[in-house]
Design a protein around this motif. Sequence first.
Motif, PDB file in Angstrom:
ATOM      1  N   CYS A  85       1.571  15.324 -20.862  1.00  0.00           N
ATOM      2  CA  CYS A  85       0.272  14.640 -20.801  1.00  0.00           C
ATOM      3  C   CYS A  85      -0.809  15.413 -21.540  1.00  0.00           C
ATOM      4  O   CYS A  85      -0.827  16.640 -21.549  1.00  0.00           O
ATOM      5  N   GLU A  86      -1.719  14.645 -22.087  1.00  0.00           N
ATOM      6  CA  GLU A  86      -2.994  15.189 -22.535  1.00  0.00           C
ATOM      7  C   GLU A  86      -3.948  15.093 -21.339  1.00  0.00           C
ATOM      8  O   GLU A  86      -3.965  14.086 -20.633  1.00  0.00           O
TER       9      GLU A  86
ATOM     10  N   LEU B  95      -7.527  14.646 -19.980  1.00  0.00           N
ATOM     11  CA  LEU B  95      -8.878  14.246 -20.377  1.00  0.00           C
ATOM     12  C   LEU B  95      -9.916  14.690 -19.372  1.00  0.00           C
ATOM     13  O   LEU B  95     -11.092  14.802 -19.685  1.00  0.00           O
TER      14      LEU B  95
ATOM     15  N   ALA C 189      -6.680   0.899 -19.627  1.00  0.00           N
ATOM     16  CA  ALA C 189      -7.501   2.028 -20.056  1.00  0.00           C
ATOM     17  C   ALA C 189      -8.997   1.733 -19.916  1.00  0.00           C
ATOM     18  O   ALA C 189      -9.831   2.418 -20.482  1.00  0.00           O
TER      19      ALA C 189
ATOM     20  N   VAL D 242      -2.554   8.509 -14.399  1.00  0.00           N
ATOM     21  CA  VAL D 242      -1.821   8.697 -15.651  1.00  0.00           C
ATOM     22  C   VAL D 242      -1.893   7.375 -16.422  1.00  0.00           C
ATOM     23  O   VAL D 242      -1.466   6.336 -15.915  1.00  0.00           O
ATOM     24  N   VAL D 243      -2.469   7.411 -17.612  1.00  0.00           N
ATOM     25  CA  VAL D 243      -2.501   6.221 -18.465  1.00  0.00           C
ATOM     26  C   VAL D 243      -1.321   6.333 -19.433  1.00  0.00           C
ATOM     27  O   VAL D 243      -1.173   7.342 -20.116  1.00  0.00           O
TER      28      VAL D 243
ATOM     29  N   GLY E 148       0.342   5.669 -24.583  1.00  0.00           N
ATOM     30  CA  GLY E 148      -0.570   6.125 -25.625  1.00  0.00           C
ATOM     31  C   GLY E 148      -1.912   5.429 -25.656  1.00  0.00           C
ATOM     32  O   GLY E 148      -2.669   5.576 -26.618  1.00  0.00           O
ATOM     33  N   LYS E 149      -2.232   4.682 -24.594  1.00  0.00           N
ATOM     34  CA  LYS E 149      -3.551   4.019 -24.563  1.00  0.00           C
ATOM     35  C   LYS E 149      -4.624   5.061 -24.286  1.00  0.00           C
ATOM     36  O   LYS E 149      -4.393   6.019 -23.553  1.00  0.00           O
ATOM     37  N   ARG E 150      -5.782   4.842 -24.906  1.00  0.00           N
ATOM     38  CA  ARG E 150      -6.849   5.834 -24.804  1.00  0.00           C
ATOM     39  C   ARG E 150      -8.097   5.210 -24.202  1.00  0.00           C
ATOM     40  O   ARG E 150      -8.679   4.294 -24.775  1.00  0.00           O
ATOM     41  N   PRO E 151      -8.524   5.703 -23.035  1.00  0.00           N
ATOM     42  CA  PRO E 151      -9.734   5.157 -22.420  1.00  0.00           C
ATOM     43  C   PRO E 151     -10.958   5.446 -23.284  1.00  0.00           C
ATOM     44  O   PRO E 151     -10.963   6.418 -24.052  1.00  0.00           O
TER      45      PRO E 151
ATOM     46  N   LEU F 275      -3.131  11.452 -19.966  1.00  0.00           N
ATOM     47  CA  LEU F 275      -2.564  10.458 -20.894  1.00  0.00           C
ATOM     48  C   LEU F 275      -1.159  10.861 -21.273  1.00  0.00           C
ATOM     49  O   LEU F 275      -0.882  12.035 -21.479  1.00  0.00           O
ATOM     50  N   THR F 276      -0.290   9.841 -21.384  1.00  0.00           N
ATOM     51  CA  THR F 276       1.045  10.121 -21.911  1.00  0.00           C
ATOM     52  C   THR F 276       1.416   9.050 -22.936  1.00  0.00           C
ATOM     53  O   THR F 276       1.002   7.889 -22.816  1.00  0.00           O
TER      54      THR F 276
END
Lengths: 149, 117
Positions: B12-13, B15, B52, B69-70, B73-76, B93-94
């Motif tokens: 995960c990234e 955020l 997201a 966990v989103v 690869g969707k980015r809020p 994010l994953t």
Amino acid sequence: MDGESLYRETLRIKGDDFEHGGEAATQVKALLKQLGLPSTLIRRLSIANFEAEMNVVMYAREATLDVLVYPDLIRVEVADRGPGIADIAWAMQEGHSTATEAMRARGFGAGLGLPNIQRNTDELEVKSDVGVGTTLRYAVYTTPRPKPG
Amino acid sequence: MQLRHIVSVLTCEILSGAERLGLEVEHCFAADLMSDVLASAPHGALLVTGLASPQMVHTAEVADLAAIVVVAGKRPGDEAISFARQRKLPLLLTGLSMFEACSGLSAHGLRGAVRKE
Ligand SMILES: Nc1ncnc2c1ncn2[C@@H]1O[C@H](COP(=O)(O)OP(=O)(O)O)[C@@H](O)[C@H]1O
Ligand SMILES: [Mg+2]
């Protein structure tokens, strides 16, 4: 509304404002936390507030959300200017919805909002005038007591 | 399962909520429909979602969920991220799909959670 409230707060909700939909519910939640109310009760009321707020965002033009804290219960009134609900009994049933595909893509609009509000509150009254607006009044009890009716 | 473990399993990234990676979660609720989450996810659960929008953060907040966990690869947007940061709510994010993310978490012992009324 009845009697002397210990605490009162009014917030505004704008229709069609998906960017900010949910902020009123989270603001009220922060206020209730400050008042030191039990977290399970805050959770139930906040879920109801969020669903009511999203209904205003999806269907109405604007609304006021009033929170009144009494010694033994918390009352909320969400009064909107909007299209109203022609058949309240229909709208109250799980799965019944007039939401669009775009609303569902936002995570709402499966016909679960009003049932979620019902489930999480101890009193609920829905009044509506077609072409004028809808008013939801609900309450959660802070001390256990039988529900009316 | 500790959040930091989830971050490594799903690569995960982070955020928001980097300071809370020691948090333990036991249950997971996966959905794109926020009304479902509000109806059935128990407090303290991990939310796994493909949504997201700012509403997924508000949903986690009002329902007292532990973290989000989103997937896929969707980015809020900035609004959602800044809300999560204000509330110190871990937002991860994953790039994995919903199925891959859930099966990975399940293989590492996370259990599904549906509140029985
Ligand atoms: N404030 C409102 N103004 C007008 N119509 C409403 C309002 N709230 C609910 N409705 C109507 O009732 C239906 C059911 O509402 P709800 O149970 O919240 O489900 P959903 O919003 O997912 O459709 C909605 O689809 C809509 O037609
Ligand atoms: Mg609704």
